[in-house]
Scaffold this active site. Structure first.
Site, PDB file in Angstrom:
ATOM      1  N   PRO A 181       0.846  -1.205   0.000  1.00  0.00           N
ATOM      2  CA  PRO A 181       0.000   0.000   0.000  1.00  0.00           C
ATOM      3  C   PRO A 181       0.875   1.246   0.000  1.00  0.00           C
ATOM      4  CG  PRO A 181       0.102  -0.938   2.207  1.00  0.00           C
ATOM      5  CD  PRO A 181       0.855  -1.884   1.322  1.00  0.00           C
TER       6      PRO A 181
ATOM      7  N   ASP B  28       5.866   3.807   1.237  1.00  0.00           N
ATOM      8  CA  ASP B  28       5.198   2.629   1.792  1.00  0.00           C
ATOM      9  C   ASP B  28       4.340   3.079   2.978  1.00  0.00           C
ATOM     10  OD1 ASP B  28       4.463   0.255   3.023  1.00  0.00           O
ATOM     11  OD2 ASP B  28       6.395  -0.720   2.674  1.00  0.00           O
ATOM     12  N   HIS B  29       3.023   3.004   2.820  1.00  0.00           N
ATOM     13  CA  HIS B  29       2.108   3.522   3.846  1.00  0.00           C
ATOM     14  C   HIS B  29       2.048   2.626   5.087  1.00  0.00           C
ATOM     15  CE1 HIS B  29      -0.604   6.327   5.390  1.00  0.00           C
ATOM     16  NE2 HIS B  29      -1.398   6.515   4.345  1.00  0.00           N
ATOM     17  N   ARG B  30       2.687   1.477   5.050  1.00  0.00           N
ATOM     18  CA  ARG B  30       2.715   0.626   6.236  1.00  0.00           C
ATOM     19  C   ARG B  30       3.591   1.219   7.332  1.00  0.00           C
ATOM     20  NH1 ARG B  30       4.365  -4.903   3.258  1.00  0.00           N
ATOM     21  NH2 ARG B  30       5.815  -3.371   2.348  1.00  0.00           N
ATOM     22  N   ILE B  31       4.593   2.025   6.922  1.00  0.00           N
ATOM     23  CA  ILE B  31       5.504   2.585   7.922  1.00  0.00           C
ATOM     24  C   ILE B  31       5.627   4.104   7.829  1.00  0.00           C
ATOM     25  CG2 ILE B  31       6.868   0.461   8.108  1.00  0.00           C
ATOM     26  CD1 ILE B  31       8.974   1.803   6.302  1.00  0.00           C
TER      27      ILE B  31
END
Length: 432
Positions: free
Chosen positions: A233, A403-406
């Site tokens: 994502p 990276d929208h996870r982090i």
């Protein structure tokens, strides 16, 4: 019977198959330990593959131009001439691997093998034996360097070309001769530099209308990497940066060999010092904060595919050394001579299409990284000045993909804000 298989080695962590570029030895030729027998094209570069066995190249299984999976047998080496015919017979038998006498499933290594791969595949390296890459041996002969005085930096202490160059250049002053810039400052009327010198030249592919042209090894690697990013994502943030100060600095120092690519990489790297999260990457265990700031820069290959040479420790290296390193990286990338650490150690990526007059674009996040910055052309724009008047400023659009996870929107925005502040008000500090 002493017949050994030569296996297709893993030349990079992403390589699943290799293509035989050429066989240096022919069937029946004598081979020595550590001697190059074949050149293999991986997904990133062409590498010399050496044998750890002494004997005769008995039979070639995979001919030049053909591909084979990593770990599959590509040739046989017989220790004696009398065993050559037996090796040929083995090639036609069903139980090849089971009938060979080699206790370890590896008969070749390369100048690109990493310690981890060597340990996984096994090795016949013996302590005390001088292990030298073909390129390093040739270079040492040209530069009259005694190889026995060198400490190799490659796998198992292997001496590589960089070790020879380092000793030869010891005590010499860095070259300061002017070098043509690899990525000139984009202007309102951009002119693309000659294809061999640009960091993103258009690949030249000979094709006939209606013909299907198979993907190259490089192109297949790009396909796999791009597909791998689909599950990540991501989000994108754009920013406008005024480049008048950077353009002025570039004009002042380009005669000393400084490239715009190095300036942009340096600016990004220095800004990343304040934003370590943008230099980080995601893992199943959590956020990986990298100890070094290594800037990858996307380069299109002339024969297809994409590679990202890495400017390692770009925040700490001076701009003149960084520019010389970039010139060397691009030249060796186009010659397919990069070592794995020179293209797979990046922690943040730049993609610059400004020299083509592109205003803005979105870049695809590379696997294993947290962010990539897309850089567009710098163009004159009419802007409102602080005193309420109008003026013309050179401005470029940059878009970051993260990276929208982090990484969240505020993190990326803060990074771009500081990058703009550095470029607009303190670009002279890039030469310090």
């Amino acid at each position: 019977m002493s017949i050994h298989e030569v296996f297709m080695p893993a030349l990079s962590s992403t390589m699943t198959e290799g293509k035989i570029v050429s066989w240096v030895k022919s069937p029946g030729d004598k081979v020595e330990k550590g001697e190059t027998v074949v050149v293999v094209e991986s997904d990133k570069a062409d590498m010399d593959v050496e044998t750890f066995y002494e004997g005769f190249l008995a039979h070639i299984i995979v001919e030049a131009g053909e591909t084979a999976p990593v770990g599959s047998a590509i040739a046989f080496i017989a220790e004696t001439e009398a065993e050559i015919e037996q090796a040929k017979s083995l090639a036609n038998s069903a139980g090849v691997a089971a009938t060979t006498s080699s206790p370890e499933p590896i008969a070749a290594t390369t100048s690109a093998a990493t310690p981890a791969l060597a340990a996984q595949n096994g090795s016949n390296h013996k302590e005390g034996r001088l292990v030298v890459s073909p390129r390093a041996r040739k270079l040492a002969k040209e530069l009259k360097v005694d190889l026995t005085t060198l400490q190799g930096s490659g796998p198992h202490g292997r001496i590589v070309a960089e070790d020879v160059e380092a000793l030869s250049n010891k005590g010499k002053q860095p070259a300061t001769a002017p070098v043509a810039p690899l990525a000139p400052v984009p202007t309102s009327a951009p002119v693309a530099p000659p294809a061999p010198r640009t960091p993103a030249s258009t690949p030249v592919v000979a094709a006939v209308p209606g013909q299907i042209v198979p993907l190259t090894t490089f192109q297949n690697a790009v396909v796999r990497n791009m597909v791998a990013t689909i599950s990540v994502p991501v989000f994108r943030v754009g920013y406008t940066i005024t480049t008048d100060g950077l353009d002025k600095l570039y004009k002042q120092i380009k005669s000393k060999g400084v490239t715009m690519t190095a300036l942009l990489a340096k600016a990004v790297a220095v800004t990343l010092q304040k934003h370590p999260l943008l230099n980080a990457s995601y893992s199943d265990q959590g956020i990986v904060y990298h100890s070094d700031i290594n800037i990858s820069v996307a380069v299109a290959m002339d024969d297809g595919g994409l590679i990202t040479p890495v400017l390692q420790n770009a925040d700490a290296v001076d701009i003149y050394s960084l520019s010389r390193t970039w010139k060397s990286l691009v030249e060796r990338a186009r010659a397919k001579q990069l070592q794995p650490q020179e293209y797979n150690s990046g922690t943040f990526t730049l993609s610059n299409l400004g020299m083509f007059g592109v205003d803005k674009f979105d870049a695809i996040l590379p696997p294993g990284q947290g962010s990539i910055l897309a850089i567009g052309a710098s163009r004159p724009q009419v802007v409102a000045t602080p005193d309420g008047l109008f003026g013309v400023r050179q401005q470029m659009q940059v878009n970051i993909t993260s990276d929208h996870r982090i990484i969240y929107g505020a993190h990326a925005a803060a990074f771009l804000q500081d990058l703009a502040k550095l470029i607009e008000t303190n670009s002279q500090s890039l030469t310090m």
